[in-house]
Design a protein around this motif. Sequence first.
Motif, mmCIF file in Angstrom:
data_model
loop_
_atom_site.group_PDB
_atom_site.id
_atom_site.type_symbol
_atom_site.label_atom_id
_atom_site.label_comp_id
_atom_site.label_asym_id
_atom_site.label_seq_id
_atom_site.Cartn_x
_atom_site.Cartn_y
_atom_site.Cartn_z
ATOM 1 N N UNK A 171 0.891 -1.251 -0.065
ATOM 2 C CA UNK A 171 0.095 0.090 0.173
ATOM 3 C C UNK A 171 0.877 1.145 0.056
ATOM 4 N N UNK A 172 1.776 1.017 0.783
ATOM 5 C CA UNK A 172 2.780 2.425 0.836
ATOM 6 C C UNK A 172 3.469 2.426 -0.831
ATOM 7 N N UNK A 173 3.744 1.679 -1.247
ATOM 8 C CA UNK A 173 4.405 1.604 -2.568
ATOM 9 C C UNK A 173 3.436 2.129 -3.753
ATOM 10 N N UNK A 174 2.093 1.882 -3.418
ATOM 11 C CA UNK A 174 1.037 2.373 -4.309
ATOM 12 C C UNK A 174 0.898 3.928 -4.319
ATOM 13 N N UNK A 175 1.426 4.437 -3.147
ATOM 14 C CA UNK A 175 1.547 6.008 -2.981
ATOM 15 C C UNK A 175 2.871 6.640 -3.531
ATOM 16 N N UNK A 176 3.524 5.628 -4.105
ATOM 17 C CA UNK A 176 5.007 6.263 -4.725
ATOM 18 C C UNK A 176 5.922 6.220 -3.422
ATOM 19 N N UNK A 177 5.567 5.509 -2.354
ATOM 20 C CA UNK A 177 6.424 5.803 -1.001
ATOM 21 C C UNK A 177 7.143 4.543 -0.791
ATOM 22 N N UNK A 178 7.769 4.413 0.385
ATOM 23 C CA UNK A 178 8.661 3.442 0.700
ATOM 24 C C UNK A 178 8.508 2.989 2.215
ATOM 25 N N UNK A 203 13.187 -1.215 17.682
ATOM 26 C CA UNK A 203 12.674 -1.296 16.286
ATOM 27 C C UNK A 203 12.070 -0.192 15.506
ATOM 28 N N UNK A 204 12.493 0.125 14.410
ATOM 29 C CA UNK A 204 11.859 1.553 13.702
ATOM 30 C C UNK A 204 11.406 1.075 12.412
ATOM 31 N N UNK A 205 10.051 1.161 12.371
ATOM 32 C CA UNK A 205 9.514 1.181 10.936
ATOM 33 C C UNK A 205 9.345 2.602 10.227
ATOM 34 N N UNK A 206 9.829 2.799 9.050
ATOM 35 C CA UNK A 206 9.732 4.194 8.513
ATOM 36 C C UNK A 206 9.001 4.089 7.342
ATOM 37 N N UNK A 207 7.862 5.283 7.465
ATOM 38 C CA UNK A 207 6.912 5.321 6.235
ATOM 39 C C UNK A 207 7.668 6.772 5.567
ATOM 40 N N UNK A 208 7.686 6.380 4.043
ATOM 41 C CA UNK A 208 8.202 7.559 3.426
ATOM 42 C C UNK A 208 7.082 7.805 2.332
ATOM 43 N N UNK A 209 6.477 9.303 2.605
ATOM 44 C CA UNK A 209 5.356 9.416 1.466
ATOM 45 C C UNK A 209 5.837 10.858 0.916
ATOM 46 N N UNK A 210 5.954 10.629 -0.632
ATOM 47 C CA UNK A 210 6.246 12.096 -1.211
ATOM 48 C C UNK A 210 5.347 13.094 -1.150
ATOM 49 N N UNK A 211 5.605 14.433 -1.278
ATOM 50 C CA UNK A 211 4.773 15.506 -1.339
ATOM 51 C C UNK A 211 4.616 16.063 -2.472
ATOM 52 N N UNK A 212 5.947 16.686 -3.065
ATOM 53 C CA UNK A 212 5.918 17.451 -4.317
ATOM 54 C C UNK A 212 6.270 16.314 -5.561
ATOM 55 N N UNK A 213 6.308 17.264 -6.655
ATOM 56 C CA UNK A 213 6.997 16.444 -7.857
ATOM 57 C C UNK A 213 8.347 16.027 -7.789
ATOM 58 N N UNK A 214 8.644 14.979 -8.287
ATOM 59 C CA UNK A 214 10.231 14.606 -8.339
ATOM 60 C C UNK A 214 10.881 15.400 -8.997
ATOM 61 N N UNK A 215 12.261 15.719 -8.531
ATOM 62 C CA UNK A 215 13.015 16.541 -9.094
ATOM 63 C C UNK A 215 14.303 15.871 -10.450
ATOM 64 N N UNK A 216 14.133 14.553 -10.190
ATOM 65 C CA UNK A 216 14.923 13.855 -10.996
ATOM 66 C C UNK A 216 14.175 12.256 -11.164
ATOM 67 N N UNK A 217 14.444 11.595 -12.392
ATOM 68 C CA UNK A 217 14.018 10.374 -12.672
ATOM 69 C C UNK A 217 14.990 9.499 -13.319
ATOM 70 N N UNK A 218 15.833 9.002 -12.813
ATOM 71 C CA UNK A 218 16.844 8.104 -13.477
ATOM 72 C C UNK A 218 16.551 7.340 -14.743
ATOM 73 N N UNK A 219 15.337 6.875 -14.575
ATOM 74 C CA UNK A 219 14.898 5.978 -15.633
ATOM 75 C C UNK A 219 14.662 6.892 -17.026
#
Length: 359
Positions: free
Chosen positions: A323-330, A340-356
């Motif tokens: 579900x986190x990945x479906x939000x472009x998160x990690x 033990x630390x579980x960390x949710x990363x969810x982006x707010x703004x447009x990406x600045x770079x896309x390597x692909x």
Amino acid sequence: MPETASPIDSLLDSLSTAVLQLDAARHIVAVNSAAEHLFGHSRRRLLASDLAVWLPAPHPLLELLVRVQQEQRTCHGHELQLDLPFATSARIDAVVSPLADGWLLELRPLDDSQRRHIDTERARQQQELHELLRSLAHEIKNPLAGLRGAAQLLARELSGPESTALTEFTDLIQREADRLRALVDRLLLPARTLTKTPLNIHSVLEQVLQIVRLTLPDGVQLQRDYDPSLPDVSANADALHQILLNLVQNAVDAVATQGVIRLRTRAEHGVTIGNVRWKLALRLDVIDNGPGIPAELRDRVFLPLVTGKQHGTGLGLSIAQTLVQQHDGLLECQSVPGQTVFTVWLPWREPVRHDAAKP
């Protein structure tokens, strides 16, 4: 006359790996150039200082020192988050070895390419397993519905004094079929399309805590460390609620009847998730002081059907990760005994770079 560096000092300074030697009181007695760069301070400032001065307590690296001291063997820490004053946050691999009067630390920062490779490989493995489980779930649903329907028809045909005991069996079949159907639905849940709206992360957290408190043991404390200035994040309300409920409940299970669970929210700049670098991302940490995840499960904790709980299904963290990945998160995990630390990363703004997207 200036001091001349010894051959061993010159050798250590030539290494790209940060090396620190600690005495029995955890004071830094030797440090190389790479460690100066990593910690953002000069050798003169670092020497004779307590390592705990530079690390927020509790910290997995400090816990690793305790483990090495207790077991008297070299221990490894993988992908530890290192947030240091006056230095850039980094993820590191750590090797801690016991010395006669202290410890030797080797800290190797993971660069962006290594992090992306690790995150991409984990996502690939998890996606393959989820596709397998979803295929299996679809195969199970039809015969399961037929089994429940047959039990209902059988229950209607039963009559007479002896039917009471028999209807107990048909009721049991229907209950177990319903339980398995709910399990199958949980397997299929991540495949659904998510509709996202602006949400206040703290409002969702408070809703989750309201549910958790209903069965929270008296000896378990919930602590909040919120950043009240955070803007709304674009997310699916039900999915975000499920993610946080799974993580908080997992922490409650970890501490059992006695412990502390801390919820921390922050804004982080320049976060790389997979191949995408985001200007700004939400970082949400669910921290518990339980015994930690067993070493043999740490690298597989997000895979479906992997669990260290006696009555666990191994689906909670796997579903949360998807579900986190479906939000472009990690979703990440760091665990040592005592933290033990579980960390949710969810982006707010447009990406600045896309390597692909690079030619």
